[in-house]
Design a protein around this motif. Structure first.
Motif, PDB file in Angstrom:
ATOM      1  N   ARG A  60       0.820  -1.210   0.000  1.00 41.57           N
ATOM      2  CA  ARG A  60       0.000   0.000   0.000  1.00 41.57           C
ATOM      3  C   ARG A  60       0.862   1.272   0.000  1.00 41.57           C
ATOM      4  O   ARG A  60       0.334   2.376  -0.033  1.00 41.57           O
ATOM      5  N   GLY A  61       2.176   1.082   0.093  1.00 41.52           N
ATOM      6  CA  GLY A  61       3.068   2.246   0.072  1.00 41.52           C
ATOM      7  C   GLY A  61       2.993   3.081   1.341  1.00 41.52           C
ATOM      8  O   GLY A  61       3.211   4.292   1.314  1.00 41.52           O
ATOM      9  N   GLU A  62       2.697   2.435   2.460  1.00 37.53           N
ATOM     10  CA  GLU A  62       2.553   3.180   3.718  1.00 37.53           C
ATOM     11  C   GLU A  62       3.739   3.015   4.654  1.00 37.53           C
ATOM     12  O   GLU A  62       4.031   3.898   5.458  1.00 37.53           O
ATOM     13  N   THR A  63       4.386   1.858   4.593  1.00 36.34           N
ATOM     14  CA  THR A  63       5.493   1.592   5.518  1.00 36.34           C
ATOM     15  C   THR A  63       6.638   0.895   4.784  1.00 36.34           C
ATOM     16  O   THR A  63       6.460   0.332   3.714  1.00 36.34           O
ATOM     17  N   VAL A  64       7.810   0.945   5.415  1.00 36.80           N
ATOM     18  CA  VAL A  64       8.928   0.136   4.942  1.00 36.80           C
ATOM     19  C   VAL A  64       9.426  -0.701   6.126  1.00 36.80           C
ATOM     20  O   VAL A  64       9.586  -0.184   7.231  1.00 36.80           O
ATOM     21  N   ALA A  65       9.607  -1.993   5.887  1.00 37.85           N
ATOM     22  CA  ALA A  65      10.180  -2.876   6.904  1.00 37.85           C
ATOM     23  C   ALA A  65      11.675  -2.983   6.617  1.00 37.85           C
ATOM     24  O   ALA A  65      12.089  -3.088   5.456  1.00 37.85           O
TER      25      ALA A  65
END
Ligand code: MG
Length: 307
Positions: A102-107
């Motif tokens: 969703r392009g909200e976070t990066v792990a």
């Protein structure tokens, strides 16, 4: 949000004969790996780590997926080091980033002394903690920053992939904002270029990942280039994420036996891991032949002298 421009540059540097760094620049997955070991074992270790990560498939998301991939890489490197004498004792760092669909976070998943940084609002923030001797002495207050920078053992790492059957993987998840820029790099950059200079270079490159990667590697070389240098950068921009991307479509078209798509290829050209000269196994007969010729010659000399 979605991933915008991205780029990677890897360079041997000025002192090393070969580049033992490897990287992945395949959105939404990015990584650097810095291999170590005799002969070309370091190169093998870092490439095994990178090729395992490249086997990522679209249904694997977040910290859990990254941790599994890194553990999988650890297993592959460790098993290879047990069965291949030339690869004995090899290891690698890995720092990987996986942006969610969703392009909200990066792990981020991390082992060793490569680093992940985020540039946001004109500030550079290190997202990973180095697993190195010097970083541990620094954290415990037994070294100052100045002492750490000049420490003779600053390349000694305390955690690596492939040196043990088990590995502890640091993972974090960071929320994304438009205009964030992420940098993954090996210690060949960070031991040569200070954080404030990294930030200045990224600004001078107008946050263009390709230009920044080139300029960072150039700066590390100009400062001495004592180690292999790798910089992988990606930016985050406003807009809809490309749903599951072409990679996911390609994998869906060729489902593997477990539905995860084709297993990763062992993409290691044999010529790159072969050592020059005779293989270890074929050296002994030659040595024995030489020793027996030498022994026979000595006997002839002794016989002629004692006549
Ligand atoms: Mg290095």
């Amino acid at each position: 949000m979605r991933i915008g421009r991205h780029a990677a540059v890897s360079d041997t540097g000025r002192r090393r004969l070969q580049n033992e760094d490897a990287h992945v620049d395949e959105p939404p997955l990015f990584a650097v790996a810095d291999g170590m070991g005799g002969a070309q074992a370091g190169e093998l270790a870092s490439r095994l780590a990178a090729s395992t990560l490249e086997g990522w498939s679209a249904n694997q998301q977040g910290e859990v997926a990254l941790e599994l991939l890194v553990r999988d890489a650890n297993n592959r490197i460790f098993e290879r080091s047990l069965t291949d004498p030339a690869a004995s004792g090899m290891g690698t760092t890995v720092t990987a980033a996986l942006v969610d669909e969703r392009g909200e976070t990066v792990a981020i998943g991390h082992v060793g002394d490569s680093r992940a940084y985020r540039v946001r609002d004109g500030r550079l923030e290190q997202l990973t903690a180095d697993h190195s001797l010097v970083a541990e002495l620094l954290r415990s207050g037994r070294l100052t920053q100045e002492e750490a920078e000049a420490h003779p053992h600053r390349s000694v790492i305390t955690r690596a992939l492939g040196t043990d059957a088990e590995v502890d993987v640091d993972t974090i998840t960071v929320a994304l904002q438009p205009d964030d820029l992420f940098l993954l790099c090996s210690d060949g950059l960070t031991t040569m270029v200070r954080d404030e200079d990294i930030l200045a270079i990224v600004a001078a490159a107008a946050h263009d990942p390709a230009r920044a990667a080139e300029m960072l590697v150039k700066a590390a070389n100009e400062a001495g280039g004592e180690d292999n240098i790798t910089a992988v950068l990606f930016e985050v921009v406003a807009g809809e994420p490309e749903a599951h991307r072409d990679r996911a479509q390609a994998l869906a078209a060729v489902p593997g036996p477990d539905g995860r798509g084709e297993p990763p290829q062992e993409s290691l050209p044999p010529a790159r891991v072969r050592r020059w000269g005779a293989a270890a196994g074929s050296r002994w007969p030659a040595l024995l032949l030489l020793a027996s010729l030498f022994g026979a010659g000595a006997l002839v000399v002794i016989w002629s002298l004692t006549r």
